[in-house]
Design an enzyme around this catalytic site. Structure first.
Site, mmCIF file in Angstrom:
data_model
loop_
_atom_site.group_PDB
_atom_site.id
_atom_site.type_symbol
_atom_site.label_atom_id
_atom_site.label_comp_id
_atom_site.label_asym_id
_atom_site.label_seq_id
_atom_site.Cartn_x
_atom_site.Cartn_y
_atom_site.Cartn_z
ATOM 1 N N CYS A 127 17.840 36.612 10.917
ATOM 2 C CA CYS A 127 17.550 36.787 11.944
ATOM 3 C C CYS A 127 18.079 35.595 12.965
ATOM 4 O O CYS A 127 19.501 35.209 13.044
ATOM 5 C CB CYS A 127 16.334 35.853 11.650
ATOM 6 S SG CYS A 127 15.165 35.425 13.444
ATOM 7 N N THR A 191 17.245 42.941 13.340
ATOM 8 C CA THR A 191 17.839 43.235 14.893
ATOM 9 C C THR A 191 19.296 42.659 15.478
ATOM 10 O O THR A 191 19.188 42.342 14.541
ATOM 11 C CB THR A 191 16.506 42.526 15.774
ATOM 12 O OG1 THR A 191 16.671 41.275 15.264
ATOM 13 C CG2 THR A 191 15.636 43.369 15.739
HETATM 14 C C1 LIG Z 1 8.336 41.832 16.438
HETATM 15 C C2 LIG Z 1 9.635 40.987 15.797
HETATM 16 C C3 LIG Z 1 9.333 40.317 14.590
HETATM 17 C C4 LIG Z 1 9.891 40.552 12.976
HETATM 18 N N1 LIG Z 1 9.833 39.828 12.351
HETATM 19 C C5 LIG Z 1 11.175 40.057 10.997
HETATM 20 C C6 LIG Z 1 10.707 38.685 10.029
HETATM 21 O O1 LIG Z 1 10.611 38.046 10.355
HETATM 22 N N2 LIG Z 1 11.409 38.764 9.415
HETATM 23 C C7 LIG Z 1 12.668 40.532 8.480
HETATM 24 O O2 LIG Z 1 13.035 40.313 7.941
HETATM 25 N N3 LIG Z 1 12.278 41.019 9.957
HETATM 26 C C8 LIG Z 1 12.025 40.597 11.335
HETATM 27 N N4 LIG Z 1 12.084 41.469 12.530
HETATM 28 C C9 LIG Z 1 12.991 42.757 12.270
HETATM 29 C C10 LIG Z 1 12.269 44.231 11.503
HETATM 30 O O3 LIG Z 1 12.038 43.868 10.524
HETATM 31 C C11 LIG Z 1 13.358 45.016 11.341
HETATM 32 O O4 LIG Z 1 14.305 44.791 10.739
HETATM 33 C C12 LIG Z 1 14.343 45.207 13.062
HETATM 34 O O5 LIG Z 1 12.769 45.334 13.743
HETATM 35 C C13 LIG Z 1 13.898 46.818 13.131
HETATM 36 O O6 LIG Z 1 13.292 48.015 13.087
HETATM 37 P P1 LIG Z 1 12.351 48.687 14.023
HETATM 38 O O7 LIG Z 1 13.736 49.455 14.751
HETATM 39 O O8 LIG Z 1 11.935 50.041 13.533
HETATM 40 O O9 LIG Z 1 11.714 47.504 14.310
HETATM 41 C C14 LIG Z 1 10.897 41.530 13.455
HETATM 42 C C15 LIG Z 1 11.054 42.646 14.241
HETATM 43 C C16 LIG Z 1 10.191 42.316 15.321
HETATM 44 C C17 LIG Z 1 10.358 43.065 16.672
#
Ligand SMILES: Cc1cc2nc3c(=O)[nH]c(=O)nc-3n(C[C@H](O)[C@H](O)[C@H](O)COP(=O)(O)O)c2cc1C
Length: 302
Positions: A127, A191
């Protein structure tokens, strides 16, 4: 056509909910399954409940989403209750997720969360939004990844996947370190670090100033990470980052992913996105004469 076996477990399709999106209660996780996902990942949980960062913590734009939620979660005890509720509602594969500040705490949490009926355990070491509290993500450091992976592997009763950061320039080397320390899979990616500025207000948009960028803008970066990791390790990969369409999901599998994580696409296309993605995958596969996903997994490496 889309059935996928991941670490000996059958998934009806390879699309899984990424951690942190709609993933806090048993009911909301079940709603994602009802909308067509093959499996779900729960929001990462810590030992104690966390409020996260002050608002605003999220902002959506045309091509990306940015958040600095700060890992707000109800704590491990509450999370276990919700995971149990989910399994009463659904038989679909369930991926737990934990984060902590030290290898010892990761080990403790791994043992604890395995009291819940999870099928796999994801370790969030990537994170980008909590550096002020925890320092730089462990996912930037080979020795840290080794220590945490070993600590979790020792205590977990289910297979573990280590979730990596696209900010690590050497993500393939980091993945290799996780594999040789006992990881059963790699989740790539979390992210990527970024920020947005409100020009009229002359201030960063997020209270935390910086955040993690996800959604379509992350897709080509995540794809390259999966591509590089597939060359470096033998364990399966959950390809995550910006996947918004069936075409994106197939590209992730061609780069080497076994499962495909979907998070921010819920913001762009609604919770029905899981069904839309699987339908789009099936359509392309029919047009291209692809009978199953094993035929194309990693095909771009040939
Ligand atoms: C609002 C939000 C909260 C997230 N919380 C977590 C989390 O608690 N743990 C984690 O491993 N990744 C977390 N992520 C990352 C996502 O699991 C993912 O790896 C990242 O957003 C990329 O994928 P996407 O483009 O499909 O969202 C979060 C992403 C977003 C947007």
């Amino acid at each position: 056509m889309l059935e996928t076996i991941f670490l000996n477990k059958q998934f009806s399709n390879p699309i899984v909910l990424a951690s942190g999106i709609l993933g806090v209660t048993g009911a909301s996780l079940n709603n994602v399954i009802k909308n067509g996902a093959g499996g779900v990942t729960v929001k990462s949980v810590s030992k104690e409940p966390r409020l996260g960062h002050p608002n605003p913590t999220m902002a959506g734009y045309e091509h990306f989403f940015i958040n600095a939620v700060g890992l707000s979660n109800p704590g491990i005890e509450n999370a276990i209750l919700e995971l149990k509720k989910f399994k009463e509602l659904s038989n679909a594969p369930l991926i737990g997720s934990i984060f902590a500040g030290t290898p010892e705490e990761f080990g403790w949490l791994a043992e604890k969360i395995c009291e819940a009926p999870i099928d796999f355990l994801e370790i969030d070491i990537s994170c980008p939004n909590v550096s002020r509290e925890f320092g730089d993500p462990f996912a930037y450091s080979v020795p840290a990844v080794e220590k945490i992976t070993k600590a979790v592997k020792e205590k977990s009763t289910v297979p573990i996947s280590v979730k990596l950061s696209p900010n690590a320039w050497n993500i393939d080397i980091i993945a290799k370190a996780a594999e040789s320390s006992g990881a059963d899979a790699i989740t790539a990616v979390n992210t990527i670090s970024g920020m947005t500025i409100d020009v009229r207000a002359r201030r960063p948009v997020l209270h935390n100033k910086q955040g993690g960028v996800s959604g379509p803008a992350l897709f080509p970066i995540a794809l390259k990470c999966v591509y590089d990791i597939y060359r470096a390790v033998k364990i399966p990969i959950i390809g995550t980052g910006g996947v918004t369409t069936g075409e994106n999901a197939l590209a992730m599998i061609m780069a080497g992913a076994t499962l495909v994580g979907v998070g921010s696409a819920v913001y762009f296309r609604g919770v029905e996105v899981f069904k839309h993605i699987t339908e789009e995958m099936t359509k392309i596969m029919e047009e291209e004469g692809i009978k199953n996903l094993n035929e194309i997994r990693g095909c771009v490496h040939l």
